[in-house]
Design a protein around this motif. Structure first.
Motif, PDB file in Angstrom:
ATOM      1  N   GLY A  43      -2.098 -10.429  -6.443  1.00 58.61           N
ATOM      2  CA  GLY A  43      -3.167  -9.466  -6.153  1.00 58.61           C
ATOM      3  C   GLY A  43      -2.875  -8.113  -6.778  1.00 58.61           C
ATOM      4  N   GLU A  44      -1.622  -7.669  -6.633  1.00 57.07           N
ATOM      5  CA  GLU A  44      -1.226  -6.385  -7.199  1.00 57.07           C
ATOM      6  C   GLU A  44      -1.289  -6.419  -8.724  1.00 57.07           C
ATOM      7  N   ASP A  46      -3.249  -8.213 -10.505  1.00 57.86           N
ATOM      8  CA  ASP A  46      -4.667  -8.139 -10.883  1.00 57.86           C
ATOM      9  C   ASP A  46      -5.183  -6.713 -10.768  1.00 57.86           C
ATOM     10  N   ARG A  47      -4.736  -6.040  -9.710  1.00 51.52           N
ATOM     11  CA  ARG A  47      -5.166  -4.667  -9.514  1.00 51.52           C
ATOM     12  C   ARG A  47      -4.683  -3.803 -10.691  1.00 51.52           C
ATOM     13  N   ARG A  50      -6.898  -4.409 -13.603  1.00 54.28           N
ATOM     14  CA  ARG A  50      -8.218  -3.826 -13.414  1.00 54.28           C
ATOM     15  C   ARG A  50      -8.190  -2.305 -13.531  1.00 54.28           C
ATOM     16  N   LEU A  51      -7.113  -1.712 -12.983  1.00 50.69           N
ATOM     17  CA  LEU A  51      -7.081  -0.262 -12.806  1.00 50.69           C
ATOM     18  C   LEU A  51      -6.414   0.450 -13.990  1.00 50.69           C
TER      19      LEU A  51
END
Lengths: 210, 250
Positions: A43-44, A46-47, A50-51
């Motif tokens: 999840g991190e 992916d973040r 994305r970020l």
């Protein structure tokens, strides 16, 4: 290992609240023992994609104006993203670009340290005119407005160049520039004013100045 | 005509949208009555427009995004669970042989996974236009280039007269660590020589071996692991290995 961290000690002390550099240091320290570090959970990761990853172009542009060398800029950005990823747990929100630029800047500093280039002393530079100002011949050789503007920017001494690039090209606020460069806001403002003054001297604005 | 010295900081602040409402109003009121400051602001605005014009900021070159994504994917991947990876092999060998062979099988499974990574890295390097970070046939350039980028010093050996000219060096990421990749050429083929410090443990099986059509050669020297990967034939790669080892500093 300690020797590799040392170049950043002054930076850290100059900017006690700078999450970017503190995080970078953590990434730096563990760089050689990455295997021991627990990876970010998916999840991190992916973040991060994305970020942070969308800011690749501006990270490259900043690196390119810092080092003025296309292939070195690629190295610096690659290094910076790897370190940003390793230190992503330390990212506490805010403009991700200011955080990322601080890491790009650190990568550049590391490189400059290793090249044993003397640090550019902002105060000393203030007394001088740009040493690499474009000669008239160089301006003629360059083609087009973009090349002229880039060339003029690249002729500025480093502290002024990075401050102006972060303000005019990346549109960071004074506070974000302070965060990215580790300089107090007052210094950011004076560098910005001086940078613009120097640039107006090499880039006369047609129609406004005879 | 110049700006009032005491208003200069305000002009920059106004231009950058950093003034609070009161200061912005005061500054704008002053501009109406002071042609010097108005002209200075006009110059600053024109300069700002030229700097922020499209095209002045650089864009990342095409391959960079893919490379960084690859690095991040490699970082994000959890470290391989070695025992679990080895298990299917181990059990297929039969229960009786298991105890005796487990250690060997685990080493082989590790080596096998590593060789997959090596071949993948080699293929990637030839496809992704990222063969070298530092492109030069001069070992005196390649060697210091690694200095500081990695925590060990790979021997960079000139082999042009043996038919393997040096093309450059690169950093790569393998087996959970950053490794040095020296790039040599053999006619029109590429040899990637990956180098990193040995971990304590059993010696890995000697090369050359063939993997998915690629030749792989391995050796150890002075506490460093060397893995050469290429699409030249195994005999030629073995000749490369010998030439390299023969000239390695002792």
């Amino acid at each position: 290992m300690t020797g590799r961290i040392l170049p950043f000690a002054p930076l850290l002390s100059a900017k006690p609240d700078g999450p970017g550099v503190a995080v970078f240091l953590r990434g730096k320290r563990t760089a050689a023992t990455a295997a021991d570090e627990t990876p970010l959970d998916p999840g991190e990761a992916d973040r991060f994609r994305r970020l942070i990853l969308p800011h690749l172009d501006c990270a490259y542009s900043f690196a390119r104006f810092l080092c003025r060398d296309p292939s070195l800029a690629e190295d610096l950005v690659q290094d910076a993203f790897l370190r940003a990823f390793r230190g992503f747990r330390g990212f506490r929100g805010g403009d991700p670009r200011a955080w990322l630029f601080a890491i790009v800047r650190s990568s550049h500093l590391t490189w400059a340290e290793r090249r044993r280039e003397p640090d550019v002393d902002a105060d000393a530079v203030l007394e001088t005119t740009p040493s690499e100002a474009l000669s008239p011949e160089a301006v003629l050789v360059q083609q087009g407005e973009v090349a002229t503007v880039r060339g003029a920017l690249e002729s500025l001494p480093e502290p002024f160049r990075e401050t102006l690039v972060l303000r005019e090209l990346e549109e960071l606020s004074y506070r974000e520039i302070a965060q990215a460069t580790g300089a107090p806001i007052g210094t950011v403002m004076s560098r910005l004013a001086r940078a613009r003054q120097m640039l107006l001297a090499v880039l006369p604005i047609e129609g406004l100045r005879p | 005509m110049t700006a009032c010295p005491d208003k200069e900081a305000l002009l920059h602040g106004l231009l950058d949208g950093e003034l609070d409402a009161a200061n912005a109003q005061a500054c704008e009121a002053h501009l109406k009555t002071c042609p010097g400051c108005a002209q200075a602001l006009g110059e600053l605005q024109a300069l700002s427009a030229r700097l922020s014009a499209p095209g002045v900021a650089y864009r990342a070159p095409p391959g960079l995004r893919a490379r960084i994504e690859g690095l991040i994917d490699a970082e994000a991947r959890p470290p391989p669970r070695r025992l679990r990876a080895a298990a299917p092999w181990a059990f297929s060998g039969g229960f009786a042989a298991l105890a005796a062979s487990l250690a060997v099988v685990m080493v082989q499974a590790n080596v096998s996974a590593l060789e997959d990574q090596l071949v993948a890295s080699h293929v990637r390097s030839t496809l992704a236009s990222h063969l070298v970070d530092v492109e030069t046939s001069d070992r005196h350039v390649v060697k210091p280039w690694f200095n500081g980028r990695i925590d060990f010093a790979p021997p960079v050996i000139e082999l042009a007269d043996a038919g393997y000219p040096l093309a450059g060096g690169r950093l790569d990421y393998l087996d959970d660590r950053v490794v040095a990749a020296l790039v040599y050429r053999r006619n029109r083929h590429v040899i990637n020589l990956f180098v990193w410090p040995s971990k304590p443990g059993p010696a890995l099986p000697p090369g050359p071996a063939l993997r998915s059509g690629y030749s792989v050669a391995h050796w150890r020297n002075h506490g460093l692991e060397f893995w050469a990967v290429s699409d030249i034939d195994a005999g030629d790669l073995e000749a490369f290995r010998r030439a390299f080892v023969a000239r390695a500093p002792t």
